[in-house]
Design a protein around this motif. Structure first.
Motif, mmCIF file in Angstrom:
data_model
loop_
_atom_site.group_PDB
_atom_site.id
_atom_site.type_symbol
_atom_site.label_atom_id
_atom_site.label_comp_id
_atom_site.label_asym_id
_atom_site.label_seq_id
_atom_site.Cartn_x
_atom_site.Cartn_y
_atom_site.Cartn_z
ATOM 1 N N ALA A 124 0.878 -1.146 -0.095
ATOM 2 C CA ALA A 124 0.032 -0.011 0.107
ATOM 3 C C ALA A 124 0.874 1.247 0.167
ATOM 4 O O ALA A 124 0.387 2.432 -0.693
ATOM 5 N N ALA A 125 1.792 1.196 0.710
ATOM 6 C CA ALA A 125 2.964 2.393 0.696
ATOM 7 C C ALA A 125 3.500 2.598 -0.516
ATOM 8 O O ALA A 125 3.719 3.708 -1.042
ATOM 9 N N LEU A 126 3.996 1.546 -1.312
ATOM 10 C CA LEU A 126 4.363 1.591 -2.831
ATOM 11 C C LEU A 126 3.300 2.128 -3.664
ATOM 12 O O LEU A 126 3.761 3.284 -4.453
ATOM 13 N N ALA A 127 2.085 1.913 -3.558
ATOM 14 C CA ALA A 127 1.003 2.307 -4.289
ATOM 15 C C ALA A 127 0.855 3.960 -3.932
ATOM 16 O O ALA A 127 0.501 4.578 -4.758
ATOM 17 N N ALA A 128 1.201 4.135 -2.569
ATOM 18 C CA ALA A 128 0.796 5.697 -2.184
ATOM 19 C C ALA A 128 1.971 6.399 -2.879
ATOM 20 O O ALA A 128 1.943 7.540 -3.155
ATOM 21 N N ALA A 129 3.101 6.079 -2.829
ATOM 22 C CA ALA A 129 4.206 6.740 -3.503
ATOM 23 C C ALA A 129 3.982 6.684 -5.038
ATOM 24 O O ALA A 129 4.563 7.958 -5.525
ATOM 25 N N GLU A 130 3.647 5.975 -5.594
ATOM 26 C CA GLU A 130 3.283 6.044 -6.987
ATOM 27 C C GLU A 130 2.099 6.980 -7.457
ATOM 28 O O GLU A 130 2.234 7.571 -8.424
ATOM 29 N N GLN A 131 1.139 7.195 -6.575
ATOM 30 C CA GLN A 131 0.298 8.064 -6.863
ATOM 31 C C GLN A 131 0.806 9.481 -6.242
ATOM 32 O O GLN A 131 -0.270 10.378 -6.038
ATOM 33 N N ASP A 132 1.724 9.707 -5.677
ATOM 34 C CA ASP A 132 2.230 10.971 -5.032
ATOM 35 C C ASP A 132 1.197 11.339 -3.923
ATOM 36 O O ASP A 132 0.981 12.512 -3.663
ATOM 37 N N ARG A 133 0.916 10.376 -3.011
ATOM 38 C CA ARG A 133 -0.029 10.597 -1.897
ATOM 39 C C ARG A 133 1.045 10.142 -0.598
ATOM 40 O O ARG A 133 1.820 9.425 -0.673
ATOM 41 N N ARG A 134 0.364 10.615 0.441
ATOM 42 C CA ARG A 134 1.148 10.278 1.880
ATOM 43 C C ARG A 134 0.203 8.978 2.345
ATOM 44 O O ARG A 134 -1.313 8.840 1.796
ATOM 45 N N LEU A 135 0.545 8.204 3.006
ATOM 46 C CA LEU A 135 -0.383 7.179 3.554
ATOM 47 C C LEU A 135 -0.623 7.350 5.002
ATOM 48 O O LEU A 135 0.179 7.654 6.077
ATOM 49 N N LEU A 136 -1.907 6.871 5.240
ATOM 50 C CA LEU A 136 -2.442 6.945 6.423
ATOM 51 C C LEU A 136 -3.015 5.506 6.916
ATOM 52 O O LEU A 136 -3.538 4.910 6.123
ATOM 53 N N CYS A 137 -2.284 5.033 8.040
ATOM 54 C CA CYS A 137 -2.489 3.607 8.540
ATOM 55 C C CYS A 137 -2.476 3.300 9.974
ATOM 56 O O CYS A 137 -2.034 4.392 10.522
ATOM 57 N N PRO A 138 -2.786 2.305 10.469
ATOM 58 C CA PRO A 138 -2.750 2.069 12.065
ATOM 59 C C PRO A 138 -1.415 2.277 12.566
ATOM 60 O O PRO A 138 -0.328 2.068 11.787
ATOM 61 N N LYS A 139 -1.187 2.883 13.859
ATOM 62 C CA LYS A 139 0.121 2.823 14.287
ATOM 63 C C LYS A 139 1.137 1.462 14.177
ATOM 64 O O LYS A 139 2.176 1.688 13.918
ATOM 65 N N ALA A 140 0.353 0.447 14.558
ATOM 66 C CA ALA A 140 1.321 -0.751 14.411
ATOM 67 C C ALA A 140 1.418 -1.058 13.184
ATOM 68 O O ALA A 140 2.756 -1.875 13.100
#
Length: 502
Positions: A124-140
């Motif tokens: 998911a983080a790789l997909a966010a980077a490709e879309q030029d977006r930040r990633l929001l996810c659980p702390k864990a």
């Protein structure tokens, strides 16, 4: 007003972009989710409603519609909770709409608004980077996702923290990558008594990523040798670690957000099903061959595996990937692994010992090994007979060569191969070389060519077997740091291939 948030749907290790659209319109009070959601996604409305109620946020008496676009892609998993909540909060003007637009979110909500860790944070983080977006996810899940340095990762503990962050009340610092996990293995080759030929074959297999079959009576040390194989393998390269971690992330096997540089070593039981080995199930999850990507798949008691299960290994061993095809999913997983197998020579195990063999010998040995088909057997680069350890070897106190010493030679051979194939896409070791590349790196001189042709004709080597002998010979030459394959290198490679020579 229609607000938008962004998330992903997982199709194997690929993260497909999904837009979460939220409309709050006049009408009878309702909360519906459309866009091919599964049961877990449909239940998100109850978790989101409860989490908002805990924060004293009441849903308006209007019709709330959540659309997951594209609508023709199945949406599975509880990680849609957080993006649905973000889109809804943006529609209610609690969160800035532009903040929701610029963020890719995923996470499961508990009833009190706490964010629960989810699988797939790394892809998911790789997909966010490709879309030029930040990633929001659980702390864990933050330490795992933060390994992708190309995108900032916001790891929130609860939905309340998400609201405070995007409204500027309490900004969350970007998550930091987890620690690099280097598993310490106390299994050392020095513990193995005798078995010099088996140790040599293990070293060659590790140096060139060759498939190895060990056959011998019970207690000869086959499983012991295989268990010590990880101790002589080089660590994963950064690219290999990322590929392997992507698969493990989908299955939730990454420990505490740390990425491991240790090569996978998978040991499924012989009762494992076809779906467990190859992959499948309702969500077409990866199987053992994909979890062993860039590592080792050890099949102990090889003939005891179901025949149909063993036959499914043939294609992945050649192509390095597997297509898991189901009625509702077609997912491709990488599966470039090193196959190591152990087998008894017959059911009782004592075929070669006249004093202990059963009354059905030698026919029982032929029937037992016939469970392994010819095409699968042909894919083993090295086949060795592991003889029982002599009592004199068991009594001696001196230890054998340590794993660290063998690992250095293996690392040197792998480094030679890395330089050799630096410009060859998709080739990392001698086991991957084929076609014109193999012809160039495994060219034979006249004496070696004569020996190879005689052996191929006499023992009727298949084209696959011919090329696998060349690859093994190339690896033996690399272990000797020789630029060319000599007749001795080729003779040793043939000894691991021809019947009765090991």
């Amino acid at each position: 007003m229609i607000s938008r948030a962004h998330t992903v749907a997982f199709q194997g290790v690929e993260a497909t972009p999904i837009e979460v659209q939220c409309a709050v319109a006049p009408g009878l009070p309702a909360f519906s989710i459309v866009g091919l959601p599964d049961k877990a996604v449909s239940e998100a409305r109850d978790r989101v409603r409860s989490a908002l109620a805990v924060m004293s946020i009441a849903l308006p008496s209007r019709r709330i519609t959540i659309n997951l676009s594209p609508a023709d892609i199945p949406k599975e998993g509880s990680h849609f909770d957080l993006p649905i909540a973000v889109a809804l909060l943006a529609a209610l003007e609690i969160l800035p709409p532009e903040a929701a637009e610029e963020t890719l979110a995923l996470g499961e909500l508990s009833l009190d608004g706490t964010l629960v860790a989810i699988n797939g944070a790394l892809p998911a983080a790789l997909a966010a980077a490709e879309q030029d977006r930040r990633l929001l996810c659980p702390k864990a899940s933050g330490p795992e996702a933060a390994w992708v340095e190309a995108t900032p990762v916001i790891a929130a503990a609860s939905l309340t923290d998400v609201i405070r962050h995007f409204t500027g009340q309490c900004v969350i610092a970007p998550a930091q990558p987890g620690e690099v996990i280097d598993r310490i293995d106390d299994k050392d080759l020095a513990d193995v008594k005798g078995q010099d030929s088996a140790r040599r074959a293990l070293e060659i297999a590790a140096a060139g990523r060759h498939h190895l079959l060990m056959s011998g009576p019970p207690g000869a040390g086959k499983s012991m040798l295989a268990a010590r194989l990880p101790s002589i393998l080089p660590p994963l390269s950064p690219q290999e670690a990322l590929e392997t971690s992507m698969i493990h992330s989908i299955c939730g096997l990454i420990e505490a957000g740390g990425v491991s540089r240790t090569r996978p070593f998978r040991t499924p039981h012989h009762t494992a099903s076809m779906a467990a080995i190859v992959g499948g199930g309702r969500r077409a999850q990866p199987g053992e061959i994909s979890l062993a990507h860039n590592g080792v798949l050890f099949l102990d008691e090889l003939p005891e595996f179901a025949r149909a299960v063993l036959e499914t290994l043939r294609q992945p061993l050649e192509t390095g990937d597997v297509m898991v095809a189901r009625a509702n999913a077609h997912v491709r997983y990488p599966s470039r692994f090193m196959l190591v197998a152990a087998a008894n020579p017959c059911r009782c195990g004592y075929l070669t010992d006249p004093n202990r063999a059963c009354a059905k010998a030698p026919g029982c040995g032929t029937d037992y090994m016939a469970r392994i088909s010819g095409p699968l057997m042909d894919r083993f680069d090295l086949r060795i007979d592991v003889e029982p350890v002599a009592v004199t070897d068991m009594d001696r106190h001196q230890r054998g060569e340590a794993s660290a010493d063998v690992a250095r030679r293996v690392a040197d051979a792998r480094a030679i191969q890395a330089d050799r194939y630096a410009d060859c896409e998709g080739i990392a070791s001698n086991a991957d070389a084929e076609g014109r590349v193999l012809d160039q790196v495994a060219a034979l001189d006249t004496p070696s060519q004569t020996l190879m042709l005689k052996a191929a004709e006499r023992f009727r080597l298949s084209a696959r077997g011919y090329h696998r002998v060349l690859r093994v010979a190339r690896t033996i030459a690399d272990l000797d740091a020789e630029p060319d394959i000599s007749r001795d290198h080729l003779a040793e490679a043939l000894s691991y291939r021809l019947p009765g020579s090991s």
